[in-house]
Design a protein around this motif. Structure first.
Motif, PDB file in Angstrom:
ATOM      1  N   ILE A  38      -4.370 -19.284  -4.740  1.00 26.68           N
ATOM      2  CA  ILE A  38      -3.545 -18.231  -5.298  1.00 26.68           C
ATOM      3  C   ILE A  38      -4.192 -17.579  -6.518  1.00 26.68           C
ATOM      4  O   ILE A  38      -4.650 -18.254  -7.435  1.00 26.68           O
ATOM      5  CB  ILE A  38      -2.150 -18.767  -5.621  1.00 26.68           C
ATOM      6  N   ASN A  39      -4.224 -16.258  -6.445  1.00 26.42           N
ATOM      7  CA  ASN A  39      -4.799 -15.470  -7.511  1.00 26.42           C
ATOM      8  C   ASN A  39      -3.677 -14.613  -8.100  1.00 26.42           C
ATOM      9  O   ASN A  39      -2.949 -13.976  -7.363  1.00 26.42           O
ATOM     10  CB  ASN A  39      -5.868 -14.568  -6.863  1.00 26.42           C
ATOM     11  N   PRO A  40      -3.512 -14.572  -9.418  1.00 24.50           N
ATOM     12  CA  PRO A  40      -2.418 -13.801 -10.017  1.00 24.50           C
ATOM     13  C   PRO A  40      -2.456 -12.325  -9.634  1.00 24.50           C
ATOM     14  O   PRO A  40      -1.438 -11.646  -9.703  1.00 24.50           O
ATOM     15  CB  PRO A  40      -2.631 -13.976 -11.514  1.00 24.50           C
ATOM     16  N   GLU A  41      -3.597 -11.813  -9.202  1.00 27.20           N
ATOM     17  CA  GLU A  41      -3.630 -10.427  -8.722  1.00 27.20           C
ATOM     18  C   GLU A  41      -2.639 -10.218  -7.582  1.00 27.20           C
ATOM     19  O   GLU A  41      -2.049  -9.143  -7.428  1.00 27.20           O
ATOM     20  CB  GLU A  41      -5.034 -10.077  -8.215  1.00 27.20           C
ATOM     21  N   ILE A  42      -2.462 -11.278  -6.799  1.00 20.52           N
ATOM     22  CA  ILE A  42      -1.525 -11.197  -5.679  1.00 20.52           C
ATOM     23  C   ILE A  42      -0.086 -11.039  -6.190  1.00 20.52           C
ATOM     24  O   ILE A  42       0.726 -10.342  -5.598  1.00 20.52           O
ATOM     25  CB  ILE A  42      -1.670 -12.448  -4.787  1.00 20.52           C
ATOM     26  N   TYR A  43       0.177 -11.714  -7.345  1.00 18.97           N
ATOM     27  CA  TYR A  43       1.524 -11.556  -7.921  1.00 18.97           C
ATOM     28  C   TYR A  43       1.755 -10.086  -8.279  1.00 18.97           C
ATOM     29  O   TYR A  43       2.822  -9.529  -8.046  1.00 18.97           O
ATOM     30  CB  TYR A  43       1.713 -12.388  -9.198  1.00 18.97           C
ATOM     31  N   ALA A  44       0.746  -9.513  -8.876  1.00 17.37           N
ATOM     32  CA  ALA A  44       0.845  -8.116  -9.289  1.00 17.37           C
ATOM     33  C   ALA A  44       1.072  -7.222  -8.070  1.00 17.37           C
ATOM     34  O   ALA A  44       1.948  -6.360  -8.057  1.00 17.37           O
ATOM     35  CB  ALA A  44      -0.425  -7.692 -10.017  1.00 17.37           C
ATOM     36  N   LEU A  45       0.293  -7.490  -7.025  1.00 17.50           N
ATOM     37  CA  LEU A  45       0.409  -6.697  -5.803  1.00 17.50           C
ATOM     38  C   LEU A  45       1.804  -6.840  -5.192  1.00 17.50           C
ATOM     39  O   LEU A  45       2.446  -5.851  -4.805  1.00 17.50           O
ATOM     40  CB  LEU A  45      -0.667  -7.156  -4.808  1.00 17.50           C
ATOM     41  N   SER A  46       2.292  -8.093  -5.144  1.00 18.03           N
ATOM     42  CA  SER A  46       3.616  -8.333  -4.557  1.00 18.03           C
ATOM     43  C   SER A  46       4.700  -7.630  -5.361  1.00 18.03           C
ATOM     44  O   SER A  46       5.661  -7.093  -4.798  1.00 18.03           O
ATOM     45  CB  SER A  46       3.914  -9.831  -4.503  1.00 18.03           C
ATOM     46  N   THR A  47       4.538  -7.655  -6.693  1.00 16.26           N
ATOM     47  CA  THR A  47       5.516  -6.987  -7.547  1.00 16.26           C
ATOM     48  C   THR A  47       5.567  -5.497  -7.229  1.00 16.26           C
ATOM     49  O   THR A  47       6.642  -4.912  -7.073  1.00 16.26           O
ATOM     50  CB  THR A  47       5.136  -7.176  -9.028  1.00 16.26           C
ATOM     51  N   ILE A  48       4.404  -4.886  -7.100  1.00 14.52           N
ATOM     52  CA  ILE A  48       4.357  -3.455  -6.795  1.00 14.52           C
ATOM     53  C   ILE A  48       5.006  -3.179  -5.444  1.00 14.52           C
ATOM     54  O   ILE A  48       5.814  -2.275  -5.290  1.00 14.52           O
ATOM     55  CB  ILE A  48       2.899  -2.940  -6.809  1.00 14.52           C
ATOM     56  N   MET A  49       4.685  -4.017  -4.461  1.00 16.19           N
ATOM     57  CA  MET A  49       5.273  -3.812  -3.132  1.00 16.19           C
ATOM     58  C   MET A  49       6.780  -3.920  -3.175  1.00 16.19           C
ATOM     59  O   MET A  49       7.506  -3.113  -2.567  1.00 16.19           O
ATOM     60  CB  MET A  49       4.728  -4.838  -2.133  1.00 16.19           C
ATOM     61  N   PHE A  50       7.277  -4.922  -3.915  1.00 10.04           N
ATOM     62  CA  PHE A  50       8.722  -5.115  -4.007  1.00 10.04           C
ATOM     63  C   PHE A  50       9.383  -3.870  -4.600  1.00 10.04           C
ATOM     64  O   PHE A  50      10.388  -3.386  -4.087  1.00 10.04           O
ATOM     65  CB  PHE A  50       9.042  -6.349  -4.868  1.00 10.04           C
ATOM     66  N   LEU A  51       8.782  -3.356  -5.667  1.00 12.02           N
ATOM     67  CA  LEU A  51       9.382  -2.198  -6.329  1.00 12.02           C
ATOM     68  C   LEU A  51       9.359  -0.966  -5.438  1.00 12.02           C
ATOM     69  O   LEU A  51      10.318  -0.201  -5.401  1.00 12.02           O
ATOM     70  CB  LEU A  51       8.653  -1.923  -7.650  1.00 12.02           C
ATOM     71  N   VAL A  52       8.271  -0.807  -4.695  1.00 10.98           N
ATOM     72  CA  VAL A  52       8.180   0.361  -3.809  1.00 10.98           C
ATOM     73  C   VAL A  52       9.255   0.300  -2.727  1.00 10.98           C
ATOM     74  O   VAL A  52       9.964   1.273  -2.468  1.00 10.98           O
ATOM     75  CB  VAL A  52       6.770   0.450  -3.174  1.00 10.98           C
ATOM     76  N   VAL A  53       9.403  -0.893  -2.125  1.00  2.23           N
ATOM     77  CA  VAL A  53      10.402  -1.050  -1.060  1.00  2.23           C
ATOM     78  C   VAL A  53      11.803  -0.841  -1.626  1.00  2.23           C
ATOM     79  O   VAL A  53      12.652  -0.181  -1.023  1.00  2.23           O
ATOM     80  CB  VAL A  53      10.269  -2.435  -0.392  1.00  2.23           C
ATOM     81  N   LEU A  54      12.034  -1.374  -2.833  1.00  7.85           N
ATOM     82  CA  LEU A  54      13.332  -1.215  -3.484  1.00  7.85           C
ATOM     83  C   LEU A  54      13.652   0.269  -3.669  1.00  7.85           C
ATOM     84  O   LEU A  54      14.756   0.731  -3.367  1.00  7.85           O
ATOM     85  CB  LEU A  54      13.309  -1.923  -4.843  1.00  7.85           C
ATOM     86  N   LEU A  55      12.654   0.992  -4.140  1.00 10.00           N
ATOM     87  CA  LEU A  55      12.816   2.424  -4.388  1.00 10.00           C
ATOM     88  C   LEU A  55      13.136   3.168  -3.080  1.00 10.00           C
ATOM     89  O   LEU A  55      14.037   4.003  -3.023  1.00 10.00           O
ATOM     90  CB  LEU A  55      11.531   2.971  -5.008  1.00 10.00           C
ATOM     91  N   LEU A  56      12.394   2.812  -2.030  1.00  5.73           N
ATOM     92  CA  LEU A  56      12.614   3.482  -0.743  1.00  5.73           C
ATOM     93  C   LEU A  56      14.016   3.210  -0.222  1.00  5.73           C
ATOM     94  O   LEU A  56      14.708   4.113   0.251  1.00  5.73           O
ATOM     95  CB  LEU A  56      11.572   3.011   0.278  1.00  5.73           C
ATOM     96  N   LEU A  57      14.440   1.943  -0.335  1.00  4.52           N
ATOM     97  CA  LEU A  57      15.776   1.593   0.151  1.00  4.52           C
ATOM     98  C   LEU A  57      16.844   2.341  -0.630  1.00  4.52           C
ATOM     99  O   LEU A  57      17.853   2.758  -0.080  1.00  4.52           O
ATOM    100  CB  LEU A  57      16.004   0.083   0.049  1.00  4.52           C
ATOM    101  N   PHE A  58      16.581   2.505  -1.914  1.00  2.00           N
ATOM    102  CA  PHE A  58      17.519   3.266  -2.733  1.00  2.00           C
ATOM    103  C   PHE A  58      17.656   4.683  -2.183  1.00  2.00           C
ATOM    104  O   PHE A  58      18.752   5.201  -2.017  1.00  2.00           O
ATOM    105  CB  PHE A  58      17.032   3.294  -4.182  1.00  2.00           C
TER     106      PHE A  58
END
Lengths: 360, 277
Positions: free
Chosen positions: B225-245
């Motif tokens: 596990i590389n913390p870059e993945i955390y960053a990537l996952s965070t961005i993906m989560f926010l994008v999906v959240l925004l789209l669902l909104f």
């Protein structure tokens, strides 16, 4: 019969069924130029289907639609010289009023100045000047219906089809719009085919009424003849209130009802033949006992504003009577009917006719 | 008393739902690689992410794939709804039932069966196969969004257009389509989200050298596990959240963009069969 060239629309032996349900059975009907013709009947009687066949939205299974003598049975709606006003207005919600009205004219590639003039003229005609830039949503039901009419008539159709256009409006507005429609028709000089289940609407506006039930035409005639001389029990019952009684035609101008002899004006029903007799509630006179032809007892009285509606039981038949005179319940009264207020009808004979008897 | 209990219950539910994601987000700003202690705030992982060519490549692929599959699914789905409008009621409900199956079907089953189909047809796995798969599972979401709007559409506007002289196609594009636009846009965004979101089906239908963000994350995680993945996952989560909104609140419905005014209150129910991925 009318002259051939006078027929604008001629429906010949139209048969139509949906999923095995016969909606129209061998319907023949013609509409003359400049006529206000109303198709009247209860829901499911085939009146709307008839209108949709004329508009081109349905194709008949059998039979032909002739327009000025030409067969247009297979012509799609966009190629027909008729325009329709739909029951639910069917305005295009994302277009302004002006764009709605211009829709048909743009398709016909009319010039911009012509379209502008036409919009102005049509809005004036329906008393909605200055509504060009409004959206349909911001208009009331009555206003939307006027726009729907304006949108149809700018195309100068030979015939305007109206599918229960006032059905969604409230009573007062409906009455106002009836006068509007008559005025419009006179100003435009085009043929109107009007569909409704409202007998009052039909009687008010029409030149000709076609009473339909279960896919059959019951009677065609002027409002007066339909109301005063219904040809069968269905028409009598559907148009206004009526007392329909079984009787026996003793001879010309004499009919026996409920064991008593009534003088009437009808002839040609033979002698001692069973018939149906129609008496309108407002045509019954209530007198003192023994003064009328038969006696009865008032069983019910309701105040209706202009008149009282009373039920009178006489010899096992309950008459509905409209009168401005008040008779309390349990009063013994005499019943009299003037000869010309008694309408004699043939009893249904064939299976077809039986099938279309009263069902409400 | 009752309300207090209710609040505690609600709080527990929210913690249960969002604590993992919150943890992930916090860790994406943690300068220490350890998951156990806080080493201070940093944006290094995010910066590293944007300079990581492999991840940026997967990012571009994902967006392109989501856009293209959503676009094609929207066109096909809308066409399907239009066709279904002219069907008899019974036929229509049968077709509706069939289109719902891929949505309810377990992703892993859909993924494996698509893979088997491509293998049997000897199609080499790659962008095309993933694209086809995404279109397949996106179409039902478009239908789900467009169909109810079609139902409440005033059918006679189409007939009115014909009546005024329009050819059927002209009538469809000038009268019916503008009325459906809101629902079509919702369907498109939903498809876009589902495609971004998907891991399992992509995993089974991708070829060597092809990666979307989710498959990339998966293979990275396997390596360590590389913390870059955390960053990537965070961005993906926010994008999906925004789209669902956007899908659910449809800001374009109230505020007319240009002259398109769509007045509908239809809510698209997100029956997410893809919540696990």
């Amino acid at each position: 019969m009318q002259l051939q060239n006078n027929k604008l629309i001629d429906l010949q032996h139209i048969t139509k069924s949906f999923d095995g349900n016969m909606v129209l059975d061998d319907l023949c009907l013609y509409i003359r130029e400049n006529e206000f013709l109303t198709l009247l009947g209860p829901s499911g009687c085939g009146k709307t289907t008839t209108l949709r066949i004329i508009g081109g939205f349905e194709t008949p299974d059998k039979g032909q639609v002739l327009f000025e003598g030409r067969d247009i049975s297979d012509l799609p709606p966009n190629k027909r010289e008729v325009n329709t006003v739909f029951q639910k207005y069917a305005l295009f919600p994302h277009m302004t009023i002006a764009e709605n009205i211009a829709f048909g004219l743009k398709i016909r590639k009319k010039s911009a100045s012509y379209i502008k003039d036409k919009i102005k003229y049509a809005l004036k005609l329906v008393n909605l000047d200055g509504f060009e830039n409004r959206m349909p949503d911001s208009l009331s039901g009555g206003q939307q219906q006027r726009i729907a009419i304006a949108r149809a008539i700018v195309n100068e159709p030979k015939i305007l089809l109206l599918d229960e256009p006032l059905g969604a409006l409230d009573l007062k507005l409906r009455q106002d719009m009836q006068y509007e429609l008559i005025r419009l028709k006179n100003e435009l000089g085009i043929t109107f085919i009007y569909v409704t289940h409202d007998q009052e609407e039909a009687l008010t506006m029409s030149d000709t009424i076609v009473v339909m039930n279960q896919g059959y035409i019951q009677q065609i005639g002027t409002p007066e003849s339909i109301y005063n001389e219904p040809e069968n029990a269905f028409v009598a019952d559907f148009i206004g209130d009526s007392n329909i009684i079984e009787g026996i035609m003793i001879k010309d101008e004499l009919v026996e009802i409920l064991g008593a002899k009534f003088v009437c004006v009808d002839k040609g029903f033979g002698e001692n033949n069973p018939v149906d007799v129609v008496i309108r509630p407002e045509d019954i006179d209530l007198l003192k006992p023994e003064e009328g032809t038969i006696d009865g007892i008032v069983t019910d009285t309701i105040f209706k504003g202009v008149h009282y509606e009373m039920c009178v039981m006489a010899r096992g038949f309950e008459f509905v009577v409209h009168s401005t005179d008040y008779f309390p319940v349990d009063t013994r009264v005499g019943i009299r009917v003037d000869p010309f207020d008694i309408q004699i009808m043939h009893k249904p004979e064939s299976e077809d006719e039986k099938a279309v008897e009263i069902d409400e | 008393m009752k309300t207090a209990l209710g609040r505690i219950y609600l709080t527990l539910v929210l913690i249960f739902l969002y604590a993992p994601i919150a943890t992930l987000m916090i860790l994406s700003f943690n300068s220490s690689k350890s998951r156990a202690h806080w080493g201070g705030f940093t944006l290094d992982w995010y910066l590293g992410l944007f300079s990581n060519e492999e991840i940026m490549d997967a990012f571009r692929t994902t967006i392109f794939l989501a856009f293209l599959s959503a676009l094609i699914a929207t066109v096909l789905g809308t066409a399907a709804c239009t066709g279904m409008q002219f069907m008899k009621r019974r036929d229509r409900s049968i077709i509706m039932g069939i289109t719902n199956i891929p949505m309810l079907n377990a992703d892993i089953v859909t993924g494996v069966s698509l893979m088997l189909l491509f293998l049997a047809a000897r199609v080499s796995m790659g962008f095309t196969t993933v694209l086809f798969s995404h279109i397949t599972f996106n179409i039902p979401y478009v239908i789900l969004s467009v169909m109810p709007r079609y139902r409440e559409l005033n059918r006679s506007t189409y007939e009115a257009a014909l009546d005024l002289g329009a050819e059927p196609l002209y009538a469809f594009f000038t009268v019916v389509l503008p009325d459906l636009m809101g629902a079509i846009l919702s369907g498109f965004l939903m498809s876009f989200t589902m495609s971004l979101d998907d891991f399992i089906i992509t995993h089974f239908t991708q070829g060597p050298g092809f990666d979307t963000l989710s498959t990339k994350i998966y293979s990275e995680v396997k390596k360590g596990i590389n913390p870059e993945i955390y960053a990537l996952s965070t961005i993906m989560f926010l994008v999906v959240l925004l789209l669902l909104f956007f899908v659910n609140y449809k800001p374009w419905v109230k505020k007319p963009a240009g002259k398109i005014i769509v007045t509908t209150k239809t809510q698209v129910v997100v029956t997410s069969g893809k919540g696990g991925s």
